[in-house]
Design an enzyme around this catalytic site. Sequence first.
Site, PDB file in Angstrom:
ATOM      1  N   HIS A  81       0.820  -1.208   0.000  1.00 14.18           N
ATOM      2  CA  HIS A  81       0.000   0.000   0.000  1.00 14.18           C
ATOM      3  C   HIS A  81       0.856   1.261   0.000  1.00 14.18           C
ATOM      4  CE1 HIS A  81      -3.815  -2.113   1.723  1.00 14.18           C
ATOM      5  NE2 HIS A  81      -3.360  -2.682   0.615  1.00 14.18           N
ATOM      6  N   GLU A  83       0.650   3.993   1.760  1.00 18.02           N
ATOM      7  CA  GLU A  83       1.036   4.437   3.101  1.00 18.02           C
ATOM      8  C   GLU A  83       2.212   3.607   3.610  1.00 18.02           C
ATOM      9  OE1 GLU A  83      -3.584   4.331   2.985  1.00 18.02           O
ATOM     10  OE2 GLU A  83      -1.910   3.315   2.020  1.00 18.02           O
ATOM     11  N   CYS A 109      -6.307   1.644   5.319  1.00 19.17           N
ATOM     12  CA  CYS A 109      -6.944   0.415   5.792  1.00 19.17           C
ATOM     13  C   CYS A 109      -6.407   0.094   7.192  1.00 19.17           C
ATOM     14  CB  CYS A 109      -6.641  -0.740   4.832  1.00 19.17           C
ATOM     15  SG  CYS A 109      -4.928  -1.312   4.897  1.00 19.17           S
ATOM     16  N   CYS A 112      -2.578  -0.565   7.333  1.00 20.59           N
ATOM     17  CA  CYS A 112      -1.818   0.688   7.281  1.00 20.59           C
ATOM     18  C   CYS A 112      -2.007   1.488   8.564  1.00 20.59           C
ATOM     19  CB  CYS A 112      -2.243   1.504   6.073  1.00 20.59           C
ATOM     20  SG  CYS A 112      -1.747   0.758   4.503  1.00 20.59           S
TER      21      CYS A 112
END
Length: 150
Positions: A81, A83, A109, A112
Amino acid sequence: MSKSIRPGWEEYFLQVADLVASRSTCLRRQVGAVLVRDERIIATGYNGAPRGIGHCLDIGCLRDEMGIPSGERYELCRGVHAEQNAIISAAYYGVPTQNAVLYCTNQPCIICARMIINAGIIKVVHRGNFVDDLALDFMEEAGIELVIRK
């Protein structure tokens, strides 16, 4: 002489996150993240496969092949991801993330969110476009300021 309208810091860093997202190799969702401390960019990240691994853009989406809906079974994906990549990039180059602000094109999410909490990030500004209530609950419990900017 006309003056151009200068964006505020939040809009500026979200615009940078939009540009970072354009590097994404995900076929489903292009996400960009920018880590900032003292109004200076310290790291960026976009979603895509780890170094040395084939990108979904080139070889297809594992999640599509397995019929996994968006927002479920995050671990079954080639991609890292945005992040996570921003936090990893800061760590890779020895840049502290404590007291940083994360600007992201989408709401983080739960995976993260846990990394954001442990990285010492104090504020997350995002455009929404994804909902993970558990992630919001965790970040709120940890005292992270959450801001949505459409």
